[in-house]
Design a protein around this motif. Structure first.
Motif, mmCIF file in Angstrom:
data_model
loop_
_atom_site.group_PDB
_atom_site.id
_atom_site.type_symbol
_atom_site.label_atom_id
_atom_site.label_comp_id
_atom_site.label_asym_id
_atom_site.label_seq_id
_atom_site.Cartn_x
_atom_site.Cartn_y
_atom_site.Cartn_z
ATOM 1 N N SER A 10 0.748 -1.527 0.024
ATOM 2 C CA SER A 10 0.312 0.081 -0.256
ATOM 3 C C SER A 10 1.057 1.826 -0.132
ATOM 4 N N ALA A 11 0.110 2.032 -0.892
ATOM 5 C CA ALA A 11 1.015 3.728 -0.529
ATOM 6 C C ALA A 11 0.283 4.160 -0.890
ATOM 7 N N VAL A 12 1.259 5.635 -0.123
ATOM 8 C CA VAL A 12 -0.199 7.349 -0.324
ATOM 9 C C VAL A 12 0.784 7.886 -0.864
ATOM 10 N N THR A 13 0.778 9.170 -2.231
ATOM 11 C CA THR A 13 1.064 10.249 -2.265
ATOM 12 C C THR A 13 0.630 11.474 -1.895
ATOM 13 N N TRP A 14 0.956 12.295 -1.689
ATOM 14 C CA TRP A 14 0.667 13.385 -1.043
ATOM 15 C C TRP A 14 1.449 14.489 -1.940
ATOM 16 N N ASN A 15 0.492 15.433 -2.796
ATOM 17 C CA ASN A 15 1.047 16.555 -3.101
ATOM 18 C C ASN A 15 1.260 18.331 -2.449
ATOM 19 N N MET A 16 2.772 18.624 -1.904
ATOM 20 C CA MET A 16 2.830 18.978 -0.950
ATOM 21 C C MET A 16 3.174 20.703 -1.772
ATOM 22 N N ALA A 17 3.446 20.476 -3.028
ATOM 23 C CA ALA A 17 3.511 21.187 -3.447
ATOM 24 C C ALA A 17 2.714 21.759 -4.703
ATOM 25 N N ALA A 18 1.808 22.440 -4.662
ATOM 26 C CA ALA A 18 0.460 22.669 -5.210
ATOM 27 C C ALA A 18 0.560 24.036 -5.674
ATOM 28 N N ILE A 19 0.844 24.278 -6.860
ATOM 29 C CA ILE A 19 0.357 25.168 -6.822
ATOM 30 C C ILE A 19 -0.270 26.458 -6.633
ATOM 31 N N ASN A 20 -1.308 26.126 -6.322
ATOM 32 C CA ASN A 20 -2.124 27.687 -5.443
ATOM 33 C C ASN A 20 -1.798 26.668 -3.355
ATOM 34 N N ASN A 21 -2.619 27.673 -2.432
ATOM 35 C CA ASN A 21 -2.216 27.831 -1.787
ATOM 36 C C ASN A 21 -3.258 26.860 -1.119
ATOM 37 N N ASN A 22 -4.674 26.076 -0.938
ATOM 38 C CA ASN A 22 -4.787 25.409 -0.817
ATOM 39 C C ASN A 22 -4.417 23.410 -0.494
ATOM 40 N N PRO A 23 -4.578 23.934 0.727
ATOM 41 C CA PRO A 23 -3.860 22.411 2.265
ATOM 42 C C PRO A 23 -4.511 21.311 1.169
ATOM 43 N N PHE A 24 -5.190 21.588 1.084
ATOM 44 C CA PHE A 24 -6.700 20.271 0.509
ATOM 45 C C PHE A 24 -6.850 20.109 -0.505
ATOM 46 N N GLU A 25 -5.751 21.010 -1.746
ATOM 47 C CA GLU A 25 -6.389 21.049 -3.031
ATOM 48 C C GLU A 25 -6.549 19.599 -3.475
ATOM 49 N N TYR A 26 -6.315 18.394 -3.477
ATOM 50 C CA TYR A 26 -6.959 17.201 -3.818
ATOM 51 C C TYR A 26 -7.438 16.265 -3.196
ATOM 52 N N TRP A 27 -7.997 17.351 -1.747
ATOM 53 C CA TRP A 27 -8.776 16.570 -0.485
ATOM 54 C C TRP A 27 -10.292 16.530 -1.984
ATOM 55 N N ILE A 28 -10.158 15.022 -2.459
ATOM 56 C CA ILE A 28 -11.715 14.838 -2.470
ATOM 57 C C ILE A 28 -13.048 14.510 -1.809
ATOM 58 N N THR A 29 -14.168 14.577 -2.260
ATOM 59 C CA THR A 29 -15.453 14.274 -2.030
ATOM 60 C C THR A 29 -15.617 12.620 -2.376
ATOM 61 N N ASN A 30 -16.100 12.178 -0.880
ATOM 62 C CA ASN A 30 -15.482 10.434 -0.966
ATOM 63 C C ASN A 30 -15.878 9.494 0.173
ATOM 64 N N ASP A 31 -17.359 8.873 -0.019
ATOM 65 C CA ASP A 31 -17.841 8.524 0.840
ATOM 66 C C ASP A 31 -17.240 7.311 2.206
ATOM 67 N N ASP A 32 -16.172 7.111 0.974
ATOM 68 C CA ASP A 32 -15.725 5.771 2.162
ATOM 69 C C ASP A 32 -14.676 6.945 3.788
ATOM 70 N N PRO A 33 -15.462 6.619 4.450
ATOM 71 C CA PRO A 33 -15.190 6.409 5.801
ATOM 72 C C PRO A 33 -13.134 6.588 6.101
ATOM 73 N N ASN A 34 -12.320 5.784 5.446
ATOM 74 C CA ASN A 34 -11.148 5.463 5.293
ATOM 75 C C ASN A 34 -10.843 6.722 4.914
ATOM 76 N N TYR A 35 -10.748 7.257 3.629
ATOM 77 C CA TYR A 35 -10.231 8.585 3.421
ATOM 78 C C TYR A 35 -10.264 8.785 4.210
#
Length: 117
Positions: A10-35
């Motif tokens: 299992s692996a996870v990546t995290w975009n720490m250097a996104a272009i904008n100032n939104n720290p959760f830029e890629y935090w999508i809406t997902n019904d999975d409580p684990n996400y």
């Protein structure tokens, strides 16, 4: 006897250097409580790493660094000696979150940066 490799990785990546100032830029809406829990836990870790704020070299190990230097040399990169010097004197012993990921100077150089740089 020796154990074989794990069947699953299992692996996870995290975009720490996104272009904008939104720290959760890629935090999508997902019904999975684990996400949702994963995203909250990563955010909490970045904000409060505690005892898990380990030296960079415990995550990017000396063996990994040597492999990288070998690959850079084989590819004909110049400056490998300088990279090694900076690794040894400036980076390997830094705490991975508070002294590396959150270092605004590194963010300005685009080596690594927090989303709110």
């Amino acid at each position: 006897g020796s154990k074989g490799p794990p069947e699953d990785v299992s692996a996870v990546t995290w975009n720490m250097a996104a272009i904008n100032n939104n720290p959760f830029e890629y935090w999508i809406t997902n019904d999975d409580p684990n996400y949702g829990k994963l995203m909250e836990d990563v955010s909490e870790f970045i904000n409060n790493p505690g005892d898990n704020d380990v030296p960079v070299s415990s995550v990017f190990t000396p063996a990994m660094f040597e492999e990288l230097c070998t690959a850079m040399t084989a590819a004909g990169f110049t400056g490998v000696y300088e990279v090694r010097t900076r690794w040894e004197t400036e980076y390997k012993d830094r705490k991975i979150i508070t002294e590396f990921i959150k270092d605004g100077t590194l963010g300005k150089k685009r080596l690594a940066s927090m989303p709110d740089r």
